[in-house]
Design a protein around this motif. Structure first.
Motif, PDB file in Angstrom:
ATOM      1  N   MET A 125       0.906  -1.223  -0.041  1.00 36.01           N
ATOM      2  CA  MET A 125       0.037  -0.047   0.037  1.00 36.01           C
ATOM      3  C   MET A 125       0.870   1.341  -0.047  1.00 36.01           C
ATOM      4  O   MET A 125       0.491   2.302  -0.378  1.00 36.01           O
ATOM      5  N   ASN A 126       2.118   1.204   0.728  1.00 38.29           N
ATOM      6  CA  ASN A 126       2.784   2.419   0.661  1.00 38.29           C
ATOM      7  C   ASN A 126       3.350   2.889  -0.605  1.00 38.29           C
ATOM      8  O   ASN A 126       3.627   4.132  -0.697  1.00 38.29           O
ATOM      9  N   VAL A 142       1.426   3.901  -2.918  1.00 44.05           N
ATOM     10  CA  VAL A 142       0.769   5.095  -3.542  1.00 44.05           C
ATOM     11  C   VAL A 142       0.700   6.233  -2.461  1.00 44.05           C
ATOM     12  O   VAL A 142       0.632   5.824  -1.240  1.00 44.05           O
ATOM     13  N   ASP A 143       0.698   7.229  -3.046  1.00 40.81           N
ATOM     14  CA  ASP A 143       0.595   8.378  -2.187  1.00 40.81           C
ATOM     15  C   ASP A 143      -0.913   8.616  -1.648  1.00 40.81           C
ATOM     16  O   ASP A 143      -1.661   8.876  -2.772  1.00 40.81           O
ATOM     17  N   THR A 144      -1.294   8.770  -0.347  1.00 45.48           N
ATOM     18  CA  THR A 144      -2.778   8.958  -0.185  1.00 45.48           C
ATOM     19  C   THR A 144      -2.943  10.272   0.478  1.00 45.48           C
ATOM     20  O   THR A 144      -3.750  10.367   1.446  1.00 45.48           O
ATOM     21  N   GLY A 199      -4.049  13.672   1.651  1.00 48.23           N
ATOM     22  CA  GLY A 199      -5.145  14.299   1.146  1.00 48.23           C
ATOM     23  C   GLY A 199      -6.322  13.520   0.980  1.00 48.23           C
ATOM     24  O   GLY A 199      -7.633  13.906   0.824  1.00 48.23           O
ATOM     25  N   VAL A 200      -6.007  12.303   1.020  1.00 49.18           N
ATOM     26  CA  VAL A 200      -7.385  11.227   0.657  1.00 49.18           C
ATOM     27  C   VAL A 200      -7.960  10.897   1.888  1.00 49.18           C
ATOM     28  O   VAL A 200      -7.746  10.612   2.834  1.00 49.18           O
ATOM     29  N   ALA A 201      -9.415  11.246   1.820  1.00 50.00           N
ATOM     30  CA  ALA A 201     -10.370  10.956   2.887  1.00 50.00           C
ATOM     31  C   ALA A 201     -10.323   9.352   3.242  1.00 50.00           C
ATOM     32  O   ALA A 201     -10.752   8.685   2.402  1.00 50.00           O
ATOM     33  N   PRO A 202     -10.456   8.868   4.541  1.00 51.10           N
ATOM     34  CA  PRO A 202     -10.660   7.655   4.830  1.00 51.10           C
ATOM     35  C   PRO A 202     -11.953   7.172   4.500  1.00 51.10           C
ATOM     36  O   PRO A 202     -12.805   8.223   4.695  1.00 51.10           O
ATOM     37  N   MET A 203     -12.263   5.950   4.057  1.00 47.59           N
ATOM     38  CA  MET A 203     -13.760   5.581   3.599  1.00 47.59           C
ATOM     39  C   MET A 203     -14.008   4.512   4.593  1.00 47.59           C
ATOM     40  O   MET A 203     -13.575   3.597   4.949  1.00 47.59           O
ATOM     41  N   ALA A 204     -14.897   5.177   5.548  1.00 46.65           N
ATOM     42  CA  ALA A 204     -15.314   4.335   6.729  1.00 46.65           C
ATOM     43  C   ALA A 204     -16.566   3.432   6.252  1.00 46.65           C
ATOM     44  O   ALA A 204     -16.978   2.404   6.636  1.00 46.65           O
ATOM     45  N   LEU A 212      -3.822  -2.853  -5.143  1.00 42.32           N
ATOM     46  CA  LEU A 212      -3.681  -2.337  -3.619  1.00 42.32           C
ATOM     47  C   LEU A 212      -4.973  -3.055  -3.036  1.00 42.32           C
ATOM     48  O   LEU A 212      -5.005  -2.714  -1.714  1.00 42.32           O
ATOM     49  N   GLN A 231      -7.776   2.410   4.905  1.00 42.77           N
ATOM     50  CA  GLN A 231      -9.065   3.267   4.609  1.00 42.77           C
ATOM     51  C   GLN A 231      -9.031   4.185   3.381  1.00 42.77           C
ATOM     52  O   GLN A 231     -10.160   4.349   2.673  1.00 42.77           O
TER      53      GLN A 231
END
Lengths: 95, 485
Positions: free
Chosen positions: A41-42, A44-46, A48-53, B303, B378
């Motif tokens: 997973m690392n 990809v740059d995340t 500013g991406v909102a976590p999806m709950a 991913l 997430q």
């Protein structure tokens, strides 16, 4: 990420789950391999991406604060390992 | 045609025409289970008495004229759904002694529709597995070849249905557990949109991903099952308050002009070339039906498995905290104190795969690691979901393989968790996004079943079912079954 036996012992304690000495070595290897997979997973740059709950972004539904369940204690306690006078029995906690 | 070769629709017609009764049909299935279950290990509990009582009641309903299409039809229920008065083990030693004190909503609805429950099916322990080898009750064997796995976690339901030991079955799908066994056993399996079917009474594994669904021989039958199972339930706080359409009404509608997206990431490295051929041949069939095929991209698909193995174990470590040896389930002998009671009850009650996931989840959620694992996963989930959103701006459905390989040998991957996890490489992203997905049988590869996965937009089950049905009207693959049953 490579986990040692001592790491696994610590995590197992947090989970309140016994992991036998025989299991420890292979579990440490398995968990290290799984973490290597996870760490892809690392790539990809995340930032500013909102976590999806929630998949549909729904909000928690609320209901009126009223009793909606009947008392079924006896029924539920019939399958308990040990009960007495309507309470669940466990080893003594306080001396 | 033998009774066990009939679909739900055919059984419903036969029951109404008085060709046979539900009691006769149920006895026929019970005899088949007695003859074949030992070799397959598909059912862990057979509820003969309950089944015959339900069948007798169904026969009365059929006479009285208030029957539904499922009335009198014998089903198998995955042993993850609580059934009042019947052991509900979830494939675990932890719940080997657990007689559920209430019915899951899925059970309540199918019982209410007049269906007959033949028994409870084997599964990977707590639905964690892709081969049905993690069950406390031993592995399930694939009826197409008993040296092979049936897939998992709904492996018992898949094997029971493929061997014609039930007319349809229920499954649950957290990362592919309906679609992958459906693919490996040559069945139609539907994972609906997250929240479409109530999770109440369905033993929780990863609550933001878990979804129940039907496993059937045809899309037509899947529509009948979904009709009975779907709908709002206040007892599940994540159950969707969406109207339930008539899933059978639109079956057979023309699909000419339908836009099908083929993600290039689903046809790359890791895909068995024989499986690829079968899937491509199925796509050609859709072209003959007038569909338009376009290549799309789901750039973050690689991913999905990594993110899933944070989100699912994290939720599992939290959900499975309830199994502590205090109120129900396994308790160790002579605990010396409360901590010993917890630790040994859990250590003895859970198998190796469940332990691995609880440990990974506990680690990912522990102080200092939350941002690096759970938060990151997430966020990645959001990227994966956005990929689908963009794709559905261009296309009506997405197609690809349901599984990268056909059924593999028992023991082939059971010592290598990471290899096992990659069996779900094409199904997991769908759960992360909460979308509906199906697997339907297409041309076999080297004699083994292959599943075509069809992914739809949110609450677009009606379209998915029709797209699957049109294929089944044009081809015969769904009619093939293993020999010897």
């Amino acid at each position: 990420m490579s986990l040692e036996r001592s790491d696994v012992e610590k995590i197992a304690h947090l989970a309140r789950m016994a992991v036998s000495d025989e299991e420890l070595a292979s579990v440490a290897d398995d968990l290290s391999n799984i973490l290597d997979l996870v760490e892809q997973m690392n790539a990809v740059d995340t930032a500013g991406v909102a976590p999806m709950a929630h998949p549909l972004h729904m909000l928690q539904r609320l209901r009126a604060d009223k009793v909606s369940e009947e008392d079924r204690r006896e029924h539920f306690q019939a399958i308990a390992p040990a009960t007495e006078d309507g309470c669940y029995l466990v080893p003594k906690v306080i001396e | 045609m033998m009774l066990h070769e009939k679909t739900i629709s055919e059984l419903a017609a036969g029951l109404r025409a008085g060709e046979f009764s539900s009691v006769e049909l149920t006895k026929h299935y019970l005899e088949r289970i007695a003859a074949h279950n030992e070799a397959l290990n598909a059912y862990v509990t057979v509820t003969e008495e309950r089944a015959l009582a339900q069948a007798a009641a169904a026969d009365q309903r059929l006479v009285a004229g208030d029957a539904t299409p499922l009335t009198g039809v014998p089903l198998a229920q995955k042993d993850i759904f609580c059934t009042n008065g019947v052991r509900t083990s979830c494939g675990s030693r932890m719940l080997d002694n657990f007689v559920a004190p209430y019915d899951a909503t899925v059970i309540e609805r199918l019982d209410g529709a007049g269906a007959v429950m033949l028994g409870k099916t084997n599964m990977d322990e707590f639905a964690m597995g892709s081969s049905n080898e993690t069950s406390w009750y031993g592995p399930v064997r694939n009826p197409w070849n008993t040296e092979l796995v049936p897939g998992g976690s709904s492996g018992g339901s898949a094997a029971a249905l493929a061997a014609r030991l039930c007319a349809a079955a229920t499954g649950t799908d957290t990362g592919g557990s309906i679609r992958q066994p459906a693919a490996l056993c040559g069945l139609t399996g539907l994972k609906p949109t997250y929240g479409r079917i109530s999770r109440w009474g369905m033993i929780a594994f990863a609550s933001s991903l878990d979804q129940a669904g039907p496993m059937t021989r045809t899309a037509e039958d899947a529509a009948l099952m979904l009709q009975a199972m779907a709908g709002f339930d206040a007892r599940d706080s994540t159950c969707a308050e969406e109207p339930v359409p008539d899933y059978s009404a639109t079956l057979g509608e023309d699909i000419a002009g339908l836009k099908i997206g083929l993600p290039k990431e689903y046809f790359g490295e890791g895909l068995d070339p024989e499986v690829a051929k079968s899937v491509e041949a199925a796509v050609e069939e859709y072209k003959r039906l007038g569909c338009e095929v376009v290549e799309i991209s789901l750039p973050n698909n690689h991913l999905a498995v990594p993110a899933y193995y944070v989100v699912a174990p994290a939720e599992c470590s939290s959900n499975l905290a309830r199994f502590d040896g205090v109120r129900f389930g396994h308790r160790c002998e002579d605990p010396k104190d409360l901590e010993d009671l917890y630790k040994r009850s859990r250590g003895e009650g859970f198998g190796a795969e469940v332990k691995r996931r609880i440990l990974i989840g506990t680690y990912a959620l522990s102080a200092g690691y939350y941002d690096a694992y759970y938060l990151k996963a997430q966020q990645v989930r959001h990227l994966i979901s956005d990929d689908f959103k963009k794709a559905f701006e261009q296309v009506d459905v997405i197609m690809g393989p349901a599984s990268p390989t056909t059924a593999f040998a028992l023991g082939e991957k059971s010592d290598d968790p990471v290899q096992m996890y990659l069996s779900d490489i094409y199904t997991i992203a769908v759960n992360l996004a909460g979308l509906p997905g199906m697997s339907i049988p297409v041309a076999p590869a080297e004699g083994k079943p292959v599943g075509l996965q069809i992914i739809g937009n949110y609450f677009d089950e009606t379209r998915l079912l029709n797209v699957a049905h049109r294929f089944q009207q044009a081809t015969e693959w769904h009619k093939a079954g293993p020999s010897g049953y």
